[in-house]
Design a protein around this motif. Structure first.
Motif, PDB file in Angstrom:
ATOM      1  N   GLU A 135     -32.718  30.915  -6.011  1.00 22.95           N
ATOM      2  CA  GLU A 135     -33.572  30.524  -4.883  1.00 22.95           C
ATOM      3  C   GLU A 135     -32.894  30.833  -3.551  1.00 22.95           C
ATOM      4  O   GLU A 135     -32.822  30.002  -2.644  1.00 22.95           O
ATOM      5  CB  GLU A 135     -33.965  29.048  -4.977  1.00 22.95           C
ATOM      6  CG  GLU A 135     -34.857  28.725  -6.163  1.00 22.95           C
ATOM      7  CD  GLU A 135     -36.222  29.405  -6.110  1.00 22.95           C
ATOM      8  OE1 GLU A 135     -36.532  30.064  -5.105  1.00 22.95           O
ATOM      9  OE2 GLU A 135     -36.979  29.289  -7.086  1.00 22.95           O
ATOM     10  N   VAL A 136     -32.427  32.063  -3.424  1.00 24.67           N
ATOM     11  CA  VAL A 136     -31.669  32.469  -2.244  1.00 24.67           C
ATOM     12  C   VAL A 136     -32.496  32.366  -0.966  1.00 24.67           C
ATOM     13  O   VAL A 136     -31.945  32.120   0.117  1.00 24.67           O
ATOM     14  CB  VAL A 136     -31.121  33.905  -2.437  1.00 24.67           C
ATOM     15  CG1 VAL A 136     -32.263  34.908  -2.572  1.00 24.67           C
ATOM     16  CG2 VAL A 136     -30.194  34.296  -1.313  1.00 24.67           C
ATOM     17  N   ALA A 137     -33.825  32.504  -1.053  1.00 22.83           N
ATOM     18  CA  ALA A 137     -34.659  32.435   0.141  1.00 22.83           C
ATOM     19  C   ALA A 137     -34.693  31.045   0.756  1.00 22.83           C
ATOM     20  O   ALA A 137     -35.115  30.879   1.904  1.00 22.83           O
ATOM     21  CB  ALA A 137     -36.082  32.892  -0.171  1.00 22.83           C
ATOM     22  N   LEU A 138     -34.246  30.024   0.014  1.00 19.68           N
ATOM     23  CA  LEU A 138     -34.206  28.656   0.535  1.00 19.68           C
ATOM     24  C   LEU A 138     -32.867  28.308   1.156  1.00 19.68           C
ATOM     25  O   LEU A 138     -32.682  27.198   1.650  1.00 19.68           O
ATOM     26  CB  LEU A 138     -34.524  27.659  -0.591  1.00 19.68           C
ATOM     27  CG  LEU A 138     -35.878  27.823  -1.277  1.00 19.68           C
ATOM     28  CD1 LEU A 138     -36.048  26.747  -2.349  1.00 19.68           C
ATOM     29  CD2 LEU A 138     -37.019  27.766  -0.270  1.00 19.68           C
ATOM     30  N   MET A 139     -31.921  29.232   1.123  1.00 24.38           N
ATOM     31  CA  MET A 139     -30.575  28.963   1.614  1.00 24.38           C
ATOM     32  C   MET A 139     -30.391  29.522   3.025  1.00 24.38           C
ATOM     33  O   MET A 139     -30.980  30.540   3.374  1.00 24.38           O
ATOM     34  CB  MET A 139     -29.541  29.612   0.692  1.00 24.38           C
ATOM     35  CG  MET A 139     -29.567  29.110  -0.734  1.00 24.38           C
ATOM     36  SD  MET A 139     -28.420  30.065  -1.772  1.00 24.38           S
ATOM     37  CE  MET A 139     -28.799  29.348  -3.381  1.00 24.38           C
ATOM     38  N   PRO A 140     -29.554  28.890   3.845  1.00 26.57           N
ATOM     39  CA  PRO A 140     -29.272  29.440   5.171  1.00 26.57           C
ATOM     40  C   PRO A 140     -28.563  30.783   5.056  1.00 26.57           C
ATOM     41  O   PRO A 140     -27.755  31.008   4.151  1.00 26.57           O
ATOM     42  CB  PRO A 140     -28.343  28.390   5.800  1.00 26.57           C
ATOM     43  CG  PRO A 140     -28.500  27.159   4.979  1.00 26.57           C
ATOM     44  CD  PRO A 140     -28.857  27.615   3.607  1.00 26.57           C
ATOM     45  N   ARG A 141     -28.848  31.650   5.974  1.00 23.37           N
ATOM     46  CA  ARG A 141     -28.215  32.969   5.960  1.00 23.37           C
ATOM     47  C   ARG A 141     -26.694  32.862   6.041  1.00 23.37           C
ATOM     48  O   ARG A 141     -25.976  33.645   5.402  1.00 23.37           O
ATOM     49  CB  ARG A 141     -28.753  33.795   7.134  1.00 23.37           C
ATOM     50  CG  ARG A 141     -28.240  35.214   7.178  1.00 23.37           C
ATOM     51  CD  ARG A 141     -28.949  36.025   8.237  1.00 23.37           C
ATOM     52  NE  ARG A 141     -28.560  37.416   8.199  1.00 23.37           N
ATOM     53  CZ  ARG A 141     -29.168  38.382   8.891  1.00 23.37           C
ATOM     54  NH1 ARG A 141     -30.207  38.076   9.656  1.00 23.37           N
ATOM     55  NH2 ARG A 141     -28.763  39.630   8.809  1.00 23.37           N
ATOM     56  N   SER A 142     -26.189  31.919   6.827  1.00 19.09           N
ATOM     57  CA  SER A 142     -24.742  31.770   6.971  1.00 19.09           C
ATOM     58  C   SER A 142     -24.070  31.470   5.643  1.00 19.09           C
ATOM     59  O   SER A 142     -22.980  31.978   5.349  1.00 19.09           O
ATOM     60  CB  SER A 142     -24.422  30.662   7.978  1.00 19.09           C
ATOM     61  OG  SER A 142     -24.963  29.418   7.553  1.00 19.09           O
ATOM     62  N   PHE A 143     -24.714  30.650   4.814  1.00 22.63           N
ATOM     63  CA  PHE A 143     -24.161  30.329   3.500  1.00 22.63           C
ATOM     64  C   PHE A 143     -24.166  31.559   2.593  1.00 22.63           C
ATOM     65  O   PHE A 143     -23.177  31.860   1.914  1.00 22.63           O
ATOM     66  CB  PHE A 143     -24.960  29.204   2.846  1.00 22.63           C
ATOM     67  CG  PHE A 143     -24.533  28.904   1.432  1.00 22.63           C
ATOM     68  CD1 PHE A 143     -23.426  28.119   1.183  1.00 22.63           C
ATOM     69  CD2 PHE A 143     -25.234  29.433   0.359  1.00 22.63           C
ATOM     70  CE1 PHE A 143     -23.018  27.854  -0.122  1.00 22.63           C
ATOM     71  CE2 PHE A 143     -24.846  29.176  -0.945  1.00 22.63           C
ATOM     72  CZ  PHE A 143     -23.722  28.387  -1.185  1.00 22.63           C
ATOM     73  N   VAL A 144     -25.271  32.285   2.587  1.00 18.47           N
ATOM     74  CA  VAL A 144     -25.373  33.463   1.728  1.00 18.47           C
ATOM     75  C   VAL A 144     -24.327  34.496   2.113  1.00 18.47           C
ATOM     76  O   VAL A 144     -23.628  35.056   1.259  1.00 18.47           O
ATOM     77  CB  VAL A 144     -26.789  34.064   1.808  1.00 18.47           C
ATOM     78  CG1 VAL A 144     -26.877  35.353   1.003  1.00 18.47           C
ATOM     79  CG2 VAL A 144     -27.814  33.059   1.308  1.00 18.47           C
ATOM     80  N   ASN A 161     -31.871  35.715  -6.808  1.00 19.68           N
ATOM     81  CA  ASN A 161     -33.101  35.305  -7.483  1.00 19.68           C
ATOM     82  C   ASN A 161     -33.903  34.424  -6.529  1.00 19.68           C
ATOM     83  O   ASN A 161     -33.337  33.528  -5.884  1.00 19.68           O
ATOM     84  CB  ASN A 161     -32.755  34.531  -8.756  1.00 19.68           C
ATOM     85  CG  ASN A 161     -33.968  33.927  -9.419  1.00 19.68           C
ATOM     86  OD1 ASN A 161     -35.031  34.510  -9.444  1.00 19.68           O
ATOM     87  ND2 ASN A 161     -33.793  32.722  -9.940  1.00 19.68           N
ATOM     88  N   CYS A 162     -35.211  34.659  -6.402  1.00 18.93           N
ATOM     89  CA  CYS A 162     -35.999  33.804  -5.508  1.00 18.93           C
ATOM     90  C   CYS A 162     -37.487  33.982  -5.738  1.00 18.93           C
ATOM     91  O   CYS A 162     -37.948  34.990  -6.275  1.00 18.93           O
ATOM     92  CB  CYS A 162     -35.682  34.104  -4.039  1.00 18.93           C
ATOM     93  SG  CYS A 162     -36.120  35.764  -3.501  1.00 18.93           S
TER      94      CYS A 162
END
Length: 416
Positions: A135-144, A161-162
């Motif tokens: 669920e990468v689309a739910l994570m902040p860009r900075s974390f990714v 995966n998202c």
């Protein structure tokens, strides 16, 4: 849990990293699409098999929105199958670790939640041989981006995966639209790609959703969801190039931020229509550095580009920045900050074509695609996210473009 068969697309995910696969040249895999499409199971099992086949005594990261969601969505499905394949899986819940042994190899998998901007600190300084971001689309860009920077072991790879979000979501634009450029295998899943989902269950999901939710959850499209504040706005029809000439009056709108993003919009007027021709957007949490008022003044000067700016409309709470601008000789007006009436006015100006967002204003367009009402009775409060360009656009509408007499400046000369 036993899987009788895998679909063609699932098999491709399971084996893309194998030297015998035609996809082995890729350094990452991206799977997006519909709910219940079988992508999470294939991704998780592929990741564990690759790690245990390719490495020994290395560290990996399994990332989800929260650790609880990661355990429910990924581990609960994948670990029983991994054990059927002969892997010994030991969870160390107190340390959020998973240790897997098999084929003479032993590796450690760290479970990490990427729920907010502060989550990047959880993995700062770590070294991983691979990362799975569920669920990468739910994570902040900075974390990714911090997670990707941690993959410095030779031969490391990335799993994304998202389910889809809005069409201007940063992950869609930066990774899915540029997958080949970034060396990523992109696979789009539908419910037909999940052999474990019966036709009756697929029909249930298809009947459950309609409109934008149907497009997102059933078709797996990156489309705007219901609840959007400016739900009438269609980028393909409403976004236009900036006029090449004839813009005679100029204004800049400002939503000031230090820890939060700072957004400026440059507006030019032609024939009674205000065009947002350029923008500036700075997010200190993503860059890791906050700017001073004087640095923002210089950024605003560059955005103005030598044009004569009749006035700058600024968030009335930004006292220090207002003072810095006035010290530089700019004419500053404190914005009308009535939120609900400002939103209604902005919507009317956008629909009537009196305000136009020009191509190139990507952060404004991104926020337009996901600026939502809070859920609940009445829904009269905008959600406090994706709202920085939206706020300064509203300031401009309420203080300049929506004034009588063609949006003249005279009515805004009196400071509040």
């Amino acid at each position: 849990m036993r899987i009788q068969q895998f679909s063609t697309k699932q098999r491709r995910v399971l084996l893309w990293w194998s030297p015998a696969s035609p996809d082995s040249r890729y350094e990452a895999v991206i799977c997006d699409g519909a709910v219940r499409s079988g992508k999470t199971l294939a991704m998780g099992l592929s990741f564990l098999c690759w790690a245990m086949t390719s490495f020994d005594n290395e560290q990996f990261a399994l990332c989800g929105k929260t650790i609880g969601a990661l355990r429910r969505n990924v581990l609960a499905q994948v670990l029983p199958l991994a054990e059927q394949l002969g892997l010994a899986c030991t969870q160390r819940r107190s340390d959020n670790q998973l240790v897997i042994r098999g084929e003479g190899h032993e590796n450690t998998f760290y479970l990490v939640g990427g729920k907010d901007e502060g989550s990047a600190a959880l993995i700062q300084g770590a070294t991983f041989a691979g990362v799975l971001l569920d669920e990468v689309a739910l994570m902040p860009r900075s974390f990714v981006e911090q997670a990707l920077a941690r993959c410095s072991v030779e031969g490391s790879r990335i799993w994304f995966n998202c389910n889809p979000e809005g069409p201007f979501h940063w992950f869609y634009r930066e990774w899915i639209c540029r997958s080949e450029e970034r060396g990523a295998l992109y696979l789009h899943f539908t419910m037909e790609d999940n052999p474990g989902l019966s036709p009756a269950m697929r029909q249930r999901y298809e009947n459950r959703y309609s409109g934008a939710f149907y497009r997102r959850f059933v078709l797996g499209e990156w489309s705007a969801a219901q609840g959007l504040i400016y739900d009438f706005f269609q980028p393909e029809a409403d976004v236009r190039p900036a006029p090449e000439s004839g813009l005679g009056r100029w204004c800049i709108s400002v939503d000031y931020g230090t820890a939060n993003p700072c957004s400026f919009g440059l507006w030019g007027e032609k024939d009674g229509v205000w065009y947002r021709v350029e923008e500036y957007y700075y997010a200190s949490r993503e860059t890791g550095r906050q700017k001073t008022d004087q640095e923002y003044v210089e950024d605003l000067r560059r955005l103005a580009g030598g044009r004569t700016i009749e006035q700058i409309v600024v968030d009335p709470s930004a006292a220090s920045f207002i003072a810095a601008l006035r010290q530089e000789g700019y004419r500053v007006v404190k914005a009308d900050n009535d939120v609900l009436s400002g939103i209604r006015l902005t919507a009317g100006l956008l629909k009537s074509g009196k305000m136009v967002i020009c191509s190139g204003c990507e952060d404004c367009l991104r926020e337009l695609s996901c600026y939502c009402w809070e859920e609940g009775e009445g829904r009269e409060t905008p959600r406090k996210e994706n709202d920085h360009a939206m706020d300064e656009m509203r300031y401009f509408a309420a203080t300049v473009a929506g004034r009588t007499g063609g949006g003249g400046f005279a009515a805004t000369a009196v400071e509040r």
